[in-house]
Motif scaffolding. Structure first.
Motif, PDB file in Angstrom:
ATOM      1  N   VAL A 186      17.227 -24.549  -4.713  1.00 51.73           N
ATOM      2  CA  VAL A 186      17.913 -23.252  -4.629  1.00 51.73           C
ATOM      3  C   VAL A 186      17.566 -22.561  -3.320  1.00 51.73           C
ATOM      4  O   VAL A 186      18.441 -22.040  -2.610  1.00 51.73           O
ATOM      5  CB  VAL A 186      17.537 -22.359  -5.831  1.00 51.73           C
ATOM      6  CG1 VAL A 186      18.017 -20.924  -5.614  1.00 51.73           C
ATOM      7  CG2 VAL A 186      18.132 -22.917  -7.118  1.00 51.73           C
ATOM      8  N   LYS A 187      16.295 -22.548  -2.959  1.00 55.02           N
ATOM      9  CA  LYS A 187      15.877 -21.891  -1.719  1.00 55.02           C
ATOM     10  C   LYS A 187      16.526 -22.546  -0.496  1.00 55.02           C
ATOM     11  O   LYS A 187      16.953 -21.851   0.434  1.00 55.02           O
ATOM     12  CB  LYS A 187      14.354 -21.919  -1.601  1.00 55.02           C
ATOM     13  CG  LYS A 187      13.642 -21.054  -2.625  1.00 55.02           C
ATOM     14  CD  LYS A 187      12.152 -20.940  -2.321  1.00 55.02           C
ATOM     15  CE  LYS A 187      11.446 -22.267  -2.380  1.00 55.02           C
ATOM     16  NZ  LYS A 187       9.991 -22.126  -2.117  1.00 55.02           N
ATOM     17  N   SER A 188      16.579 -23.862  -0.501  1.00 60.57           N
ATOM     18  CA  SER A 188      17.190 -24.572   0.627  1.00 60.57           C
ATOM     19  C   SER A 188      18.667 -24.236   0.752  1.00 60.57           C
ATOM     20  O   SER A 188      19.184 -24.049   1.860  1.00 60.57           O
ATOM     21  CB  SER A 188      17.005 -26.083   0.458  1.00 60.57           C
ATOM     22  OG  SER A 188      15.643 -26.433   0.521  1.00 60.57           O
ATOM     23  N   ALA A 189      19.357 -24.138  -0.400  1.00 69.00           N
ATOM     24  CA  ALA A 189      20.789 -23.807  -0.375  1.00 69.00           C
ATOM     25  C   ALA A 189      21.008 -22.384   0.118  1.00 69.00           C
ATOM     26  O   ALA A 189      21.958 -22.116   0.876  1.00 69.00           O
ATOM     27  CB  ALA A 189      21.377 -23.985  -1.776  1.00 69.00           C
ATOM     28  N   VAL A 190      20.153 -21.458  -0.294  1.00 67.52           N
ATOM     29  CA  VAL A 190      20.264 -20.076   0.183  1.00 67.52           C
ATOM     30  C   VAL A 190      19.987 -20.016   1.680  1.00 67.52           C
ATOM     31  O   VAL A 190      20.716 -19.362   2.438  1.00 67.52           O
ATOM     32  CB  VAL A 190      19.293 -19.150  -0.582  1.00 67.52           C
ATOM     33  CG1 VAL A 190      19.233 -17.767   0.069  1.00 67.52           C
ATOM     34  CG2 VAL A 190      19.721 -19.028  -2.040  1.00 67.52           C
ATOM     35  N   GLU A 235       9.255 -14.263  -7.248  1.00 69.27           N
ATOM     36  CA  GLU A 235       8.692 -13.697  -6.025  1.00 69.27           C
ATOM     37  C   GLU A 235       7.620 -14.612  -5.439  1.00 69.27           C
ATOM     38  O   GLU A 235       7.526 -14.784  -4.219  1.00 69.27           O
ATOM     39  CB  GLU A 235       8.108 -12.318  -6.331  1.00 69.27           C
ATOM     40  CG  GLU A 235       7.538 -11.593  -5.134  1.00 69.27           C
ATOM     41  CD  GLU A 235       7.040 -10.204  -5.482  1.00 69.27           C
ATOM     42  OE1 GLU A 235       6.991  -9.347  -4.586  1.00 69.27           O
ATOM     43  OE2 GLU A 235       6.696  -9.991  -6.655  1.00 69.27           O
ATOM     44  N   SER A 236       6.830 -15.225  -6.287  1.00 69.36           N
ATOM     45  CA  SER A 236       5.749 -16.091  -5.812  1.00 69.36           C
ATOM     46  C   SER A 236       6.257 -17.359  -5.141  1.00 69.36           C
ATOM     47  O   SER A 236       5.555 -17.949  -4.318  1.00 69.36           O
ATOM     48  CB  SER A 236       4.835 -16.468  -6.986  1.00 69.36           C
ATOM     49  OG  SER A 236       4.264 -15.327  -7.572  1.00 69.36           O
ATOM     50  N   SER A 237       7.460 -17.781  -5.491  1.00 68.20           N
ATOM     51  CA  SER A 237       7.968 -19.051  -4.990  1.00 68.20           C
ATOM     52  C   SER A 237       8.575 -18.963  -3.596  1.00 68.20           C
ATOM     53  O   SER A 237       8.872 -19.992  -2.984  1.00 68.20           O
ATOM     54  CB  SER A 237       9.029 -19.606  -5.956  1.00 68.20           C
ATOM     55  OG  SER A 237      10.225 -18.849  -5.883  1.00 68.20           O
ATOM     56  N   VAL A 238       8.757 -17.750  -3.077  1.00 74.98           N
ATOM     57  CA  VAL A 238       9.496 -17.611  -1.823  1.00 74.98           C
ATOM     58  C   VAL A 238       8.658 -16.948  -0.727  1.00 74.98           C
ATOM     59  O   VAL A 238       9.155 -16.685   0.365  1.00 74.98           O
ATOM     60  CB  VAL A 238      10.802 -16.819  -2.086  1.00 74.98           C
ATOM     61  CG1 VAL A 238      10.539 -15.321  -2.229  1.00 74.98           C
ATOM     62  CG2 VAL A 238      11.853 -17.105  -1.047  1.00 74.98           C
ATOM     63  N   VAL A 287       9.735 -16.326   3.300  1.00 71.87           N
ATOM     64  CA  VAL A 287       9.858 -14.954   3.793  1.00 71.87           C
ATOM     65  C   VAL A 287       8.938 -14.749   4.994  1.00 71.87           C
ATOM     66  O   VAL A 287       9.331 -14.150   6.004  1.00 71.87           O
ATOM     67  CB  VAL A 287       9.536 -13.943   2.668  1.00 71.87           C
ATOM     68  CG1 VAL A 287       9.428 -12.525   3.225  1.00 71.87           C
ATOM     69  CG2 VAL A 287      10.606 -13.994   1.591  1.00 71.87           C
ATOM     70  N   ALA A 288       7.718 -15.264   4.905  1.00 68.32           N
ATOM     71  CA  ALA A 288       6.764 -15.109   6.006  1.00 68.32           C
ATOM     72  C   ALA A 288       7.255 -15.802   7.273  1.00 68.32           C
ATOM     73  O   ALA A 288       7.005 -15.317   8.390  1.00 68.32           O
ATOM     74  CB  ALA A 288       5.402 -15.667   5.589  1.00 68.32           C
ATOM     75  N   LEU A 289       7.970 -16.911   7.115  1.00 63.44           N
ATOM     76  CA  LEU A 289       8.499 -17.650   8.270  1.00 63.44           C
ATOM     77  C   LEU A 289       9.821 -17.085   8.769  1.00 63.44           C
ATOM     78  O   LEU A 289      10.351 -17.548   9.783  1.00 63.44           O
ATOM     79  CB  LEU A 289       8.683 -19.130   7.900  1.00 63.44           C
ATOM     80  CG  LEU A 289       7.406 -19.936   7.647  1.00 63.44           C
ATOM     81  CD1 LEU A 289       7.745 -21.346   7.209  1.00 63.44           C
ATOM     82  CD2 LEU A 289       6.519 -19.951   8.890  1.00 63.44           C
ATOM     83  N   THR A 321      14.118 -11.155   1.057  1.00 65.80           N
ATOM     84  CA  THR A 321      14.247 -10.601  -0.291  1.00 65.80           C
ATOM     85  C   THR A 321      14.731  -9.164  -0.157  1.00 65.80           C
ATOM     86  O   THR A 321      14.316  -8.451   0.759  1.00 65.80           O
ATOM     87  CB  THR A 321      12.908 -10.627  -1.050  1.00 65.80           C
ATOM     88  OG1 THR A 321      11.963  -9.809  -0.363  1.00 65.80           O
ATOM     89  CG2 THR A 321      12.374 -12.041  -1.163  1.00 65.80           C
ATOM     90  N   ILE A 322      15.603  -8.755  -1.071  1.00 67.94           N
ATOM     91  CA  ILE A 322      16.172  -7.406  -1.019  1.00 67.94           C
ATOM     92  C   ILE A 322      16.051  -6.761  -2.396  1.00 67.94           C
ATOM     93  O   ILE A 322      16.540  -7.320  -3.390  1.00 67.94           O
ATOM     94  CB  ILE A 322      17.657  -7.432  -0.595  1.00 67.94           C
ATOM     95  CG1 ILE A 322      17.818  -8.181   0.734  1.00 67.94           C
ATOM     96  CG2 ILE A 322      18.209  -6.014  -0.470  1.00 67.94           C
ATOM     97  CD1 ILE A 322      19.270  -8.335   1.167  1.00 67.94           C
ATOM     98  N   PRO A 323      15.422  -5.596  -2.491  1.00 69.90           N
ATOM     99  CA  PRO A 323      15.363  -4.887  -3.774  1.00 69.90           C
ATOM    100  C   PRO A 323      16.748  -4.425  -4.218  1.00 69.90           C
ATOM    101  O   PRO A 323      17.618  -4.132  -3.390  1.00 69.90           O
ATOM    102  CB  PRO A 323      14.466  -3.681  -3.468  1.00 69.90           C
ATOM    103  CG  PRO A 323      13.754  -4.018  -2.194  1.00 69.90           C
ATOM    104  CD  PRO A 323      14.677  -4.910  -1.434  1.00 69.90           C
TER     105      PRO A 323
END
Length: 303
Positions: A232-236, A247-250, A254-256, A261-263
């Motif tokens: 999922v992350k790769s597709a996004v 939140e823990s998985s990304v 996010v750091a790179l 992430t958007i509230p």
């Protein structure tokens, strides 16, 4: 002869499982040994506790009266183990657990190090599987317990919330929503979604929260369903769609600067992670210690 917990535990397991053979399998005992212990308990009380038949074991009136006390004795032993595990620092043994995908891939790896520093003599063996596979291996006594993303309803299973988590909306750096400090829930519905497969814990939490906001999940523009959070992350990141992930998985992406992430205003996708183990089983002290560690420590310091 004195009344002892071992006999109460065996009696309870026979009653719960409905047969001596099933109880023997659950307790890793021979069937004659189980039968002998129940008979000893009946001799102690001077009355029959179980009515034997060719199809299924049934409780007598005396057996029905004893059941809640047997259950309380099991709960007391579990609570005792939980309390005393805080003071036991020289534990040894092998802990076998199952973890669902998000927990096993992104949460536990960050916690096993601190746990191992405190309890260096406990060896942990973890299998990352879906919830159904974890439950099957627990029922077959191949795992002590499992950690899953959503509770399941099974008559033989005990569920307990042990950790908290929150899903976050993620978008690629090139997405039209990128850079916004906050969005309205209605604003994201027009965009394509890349989601975990139906039945996953992440998908269930997302859909439940949407329903609470009177949004039908079927109305989302789902362009892809994938079987892992990593996919999922790769597709996004590739711009195929937006999604919700733990939140823990990304944090790494996010750091790179690969994903943002958007509230979402007035919407939180909070959830609990659950431990799952057999109601009739007494967990080894190593497993009790690990679950106590998850419940009572400030896990965010390592996440």
């Amino acid at each position: 002869m004195a009344l002892n917990f071992h006999q109460l535990h065996i009696f309870y397991t026979v009653a719960e499982r409905g047969s001596f053979s099933a109880a023997a399998q659950a307790l890793h005992m021979t069937q004659p040994a189980v039968t002998m212990q129940v008979q000893s308990l009946e001799d102690y009380f001077g009355t029959k506790l179980l009515q034997r038949s060719t199809k299924r074991i049934e409780l007598t009136e005396a057996g029905s009266a004893l059941m809640p006390f047997a259950q309380r004795s099991i709960d007391l032993i579990r609570d005792t183990d939980s309390q005393m595990s805080k003071f036991t620092k020289q534990l040894k043994g092998r802990l076998q657990l199952g973890a669902s995908l998000t927990i096993g891939e992104y949460i536990l790896p960050r916690l096993l190090g601190p746990f191992g520093q405190e309890y260096p003599h406990i060896t942990i063996s973890m299998k990352v599987m879906n919830t159904a596979q974890i439950m099957e291996e627990i029922l077959n006594h191949q795992l002590n317990f499992g950690l899953i993303e959503a509770p399941v309803n099974h008559p033989d299973m005990h569920m307990e919330a042990v950790m908290s988590d929150e899903l976050r909306l993620i978008v690629s750096q090139s997405h039209p929503l990128a850079g916004l400090k906050e969005v309205e829930l209605e604003d994201i519905l027009a965009y394509p979604f890349v989601l975990r497969e139906q039945g996953s814990g992440t998908r269930l939490v997302m859909e439940e929260q949407l329903k609470k906001k009177h949004i039908n999940p079927a109305d989302l523009k789902i362009v892809m369903e994938l079987g892992s959070t990593g996919a999922v992350k790769s597709a996004v990141e590739a711009g195929i769609g937006i999604s919700f992930v733990s939140e823990s998985s990304v944090k790494h992406e996010v750091a790179l600067g690969l994903i943002q992430t958007i509230p979402i205003r007035d919407v939180q996708f909070k959830r609990q992670f659950y431990s799952m183990y057999l109601k009739s089983a007494l967990l080894p002290i190593s497993a009790v210690t690990f679950l106590t560690f998850l419940r009572e420590r400030d896990l965010q310091q390592w996440m």
